[in-house]
Enzyme design. Structure first.
Site, mmCIF file in Angstrom:
data_model
loop_
_atom_site.group_PDB
_atom_site.id
_atom_site.type_symbol
_atom_site.label_atom_id
_atom_site.label_comp_id
_atom_site.label_asym_id
_atom_site.label_seq_id
_atom_site.Cartn_x
_atom_site.Cartn_y
_atom_site.Cartn_z
ATOM 1 N N THR A 1 37.937 32.817 39.757
ATOM 2 C CA THR A 1 37.103 33.920 39.275
ATOM 3 C C THR A 1 36.504 33.610 37.914
ATOM 4 O O THR A 1 37.062 32.834 37.135
ATOM 5 C CB THR A 1 37.949 35.207 39.168
ATOM 6 O OG1 THR A 1 37.218 36.228 38.499
ATOM 7 C CG2 THR A 1 39.225 34.961 38.370
ATOM 8 N N ASP A 2 35.399 34.268 37.594
ATOM 9 C CA ASP A 2 34.816 34.115 36.261
ATOM 10 C C ASP A 2 35.633 34.846 35.198
ATOM 11 O O ASP A 2 35.441 34.621 33.989
ATOM 12 C CB ASP A 2 33.365 34.589 36.236
ATOM 13 C CG ASP A 2 33.176 36.058 36.592
ATOM 14 O OD1 ASP A 2 34.165 36.732 36.943
ATOM 15 O OD2 ASP A 2 32.024 36.545 36.535
ATOM 16 N N GLU A 3 36.575 35.690 35.614
ATOM 17 C CA GLU A 3 37.366 36.443 34.642
ATOM 18 C C GLU A 3 38.274 35.551 33.804
ATOM 19 O O GLU A 3 38.755 35.975 32.739
ATOM 20 C CB GLU A 3 38.171 37.539 35.343
ATOM 21 C CG GLU A 3 37.287 38.570 36.018
ATOM 22 C CD GLU A 3 38.044 39.802 36.471
ATOM 23 O OE1 GLU A 3 39.005 40.211 35.782
ATOM 24 O OE2 GLU A 3 37.675 40.364 37.514
ATOM 25 N N TYR B 1 45.942 39.685 35.623
ATOM 26 C CA TYR B 1 45.267 39.056 36.765
ATOM 27 C C TYR B 1 44.545 37.782 36.344
ATOM 28 O O TYR B 1 44.762 36.706 36.908
ATOM 29 C CB TYR B 1 44.275 40.027 37.401
ATOM 30 C CG TYR B 1 43.244 39.335 38.259
ATOM 31 C CD1 TYR B 1 43.627 38.590 39.374
ATOM 32 C CD2 TYR B 1 41.879 39.389 37.947
ATOM 33 C CE1 TYR B 1 42.689 37.932 40.156
ATOM 34 C CE2 TYR B 1 40.945 38.744 38.719
ATOM 35 C CZ TYR B 1 41.354 38.010 39.821
ATOM 36 O OH TYR B 1 40.421 37.349 40.573
ATOM 37 N N LYS C 1 45.223 33.761 37.303
ATOM 38 C CA LYS C 1 44.223 32.898 37.935
ATOM 39 C C LYS C 1 43.896 31.694 37.056
ATOM 40 O O LYS C 1 43.679 30.583 37.553
ATOM 41 C CB LYS C 1 42.954 33.687 38.249
ATOM 42 C CG LYS C 1 43.093 34.678 39.402
ATOM 43 C CD LYS C 1 43.441 34.001 40.728
ATOM 44 C CE LYS C 1 42.306 33.183 41.277
ATOM 45 N NZ LYS C 1 42.637 32.601 42.610
#
Length: 345
Positions: free
Chosen positions: A130-132, A155, A159
């Site tokens: 993810t870009d998060e 989260y 990741k």
């Protein structure tokens, strides 16, 4: 190719499964069938001779060893993950177990299989992230593949850790890995705890539509079927050891996104119009990142991929899908946490 897809009964994973079978690939769908999974997501391909299902957890090394030995995949596409930020605030342990320990266990099973098969040059381990992991942007700028990691939630931290593990197994053991980091997905079969389906279903029910804070957080929205196409493009043509950012090139504030959905519903279900009157501002999520934006130059220039729909087109397709598939989302309404405000810290 024979693909082993983890999390293939989830939102993004099932889109990859459906498209991969349509393209003629053999697909092994490995899923633990936790709360957000639904085998109805892949019912359209379930009877295909190209499709098979394995009910297993990626933390179960014995099961993984059996699955690798039985199916002998050419490619692993690792999508299985806990992914809801609000749930990670309330219960981070599940995110550590699945996203970190599960990824480690899967990497070790893949490495053992790869060694047993003679370190095949054609084998790939494709990790989907993810870009998060990059943290939060200000008013300008975009995430590139070299942006330093700065995760802000349990989260995104889990990741980020899984990304680091994948890269380490590539560097230390030579496992042929490729990584992708995507922006916010939306589309058909989206589990009804995320923003887009929440807005649709609240509006249809005539209930308050919750918008966190002022609704000025910005996201780059990527239609899930475009994402599936990008992932299979990277799987086929991506360079080993390389990472690719996948974005929809559709930056929108959360409030504007909600208003777009309401306008579409005003057209489709005018008896409830104007649906925007249901918008209700609620206390913000703790640590809510302000802005995400993807620079998609690498995947566009190297692999000739770009999204096929704008956010307005994709939202119209999504709203229409939910209107035509009420039995699917009705069946999920009683699952744990659905319809509740989570992640208030």
């Amino acid at each position: 190719m024979k693909l082993l897809i983890t999390g293939g009964a989830g939102f993004i994973g099932s889109a990859v499964v459906r498209l991969a079978v349509k393209q003629g690939h053999q697909v092994v769908n490995l899923d633990a069938l936790t709360y957000a999974a639904c085998l109805d997501n892949v019912s359209s391909v379930a009877d295909s001779p190209l499709y098979s299902f394995e009910h297993a957890n990626i933390c179960d090394r014995e099961a993984l060893t059996r699955i690798f030995g039985t199916h002998r995949p050419d490619l692993v596409m690792h999508l299985a993950a806990e992914s809801h930020v609000d749930r990670s605030i309330d219960g981070p342990g599940a995110f550590i177990d699945t996203n970190i320990t599960g990824t480690y266990t899967l990497l070790e099973a893949a490495r053992s299989y790869w060694h047993a098969e003679g370190r095949l040059d054609t084998f790939r381990f494709h990790h989907i992230s993810t870009d998060e992991v990059f943290g939060s942007l200000g008013a300008t700028g975009q995430f590139t593949e070299t942006t330093p990691y700065d995760p802000r939630s349990p989260y995104s931290a889990s990741k980020a850790a899984s990304d680091h593990l994948v890269r380490a197994w590539g560097e230390t053991y030579g496992l042929p890995v490729v990584l992708t980091n995507c922006s916010n997905n939306y589309g058909p079969y989206h589990f009804p705890e995320k923003l887009v389906p929440v807005v649709i279903l609240k509006a249809l029910a005539g209930e308050p539509i919750p918008v966190y804070g002022k609704g000025d957080n910005v996201r780059d929205w990527l239609y899930v079927e475009d994402h599936a196409d990008a992932l299979l493009t990277v799987a086929a043509k991506g360079e080993v050891g390389r990472s690719y950012n996948i974005g929809g090139e559709n930056e929108v504030t959360n409030l504007d996104l909600v208003k777009m959905i309401c306008a579409i519903l005003d057209d489709r279900r005018p008896t409830g119009a104007p649906h925007a009157e249901l918008i209700t501002f609620v206390p913000d999520r703790p640590g809510h990142d302000m802005r995400y934006a993807i620079d998609p130059s690498r995947i566009r220039d190297e692999l000739s991929w770009k999204p096929s729909v704008t956010v307005r087109q994709g939202l119209a397709l999504t709203v229409d899908w939910y209107l035509m598939n009420e039995p699917w989302w009705r069946a999920l309404q009683n699952r744990e946490g659905v319809g509740q405000r989570l992640g208030q810290g």
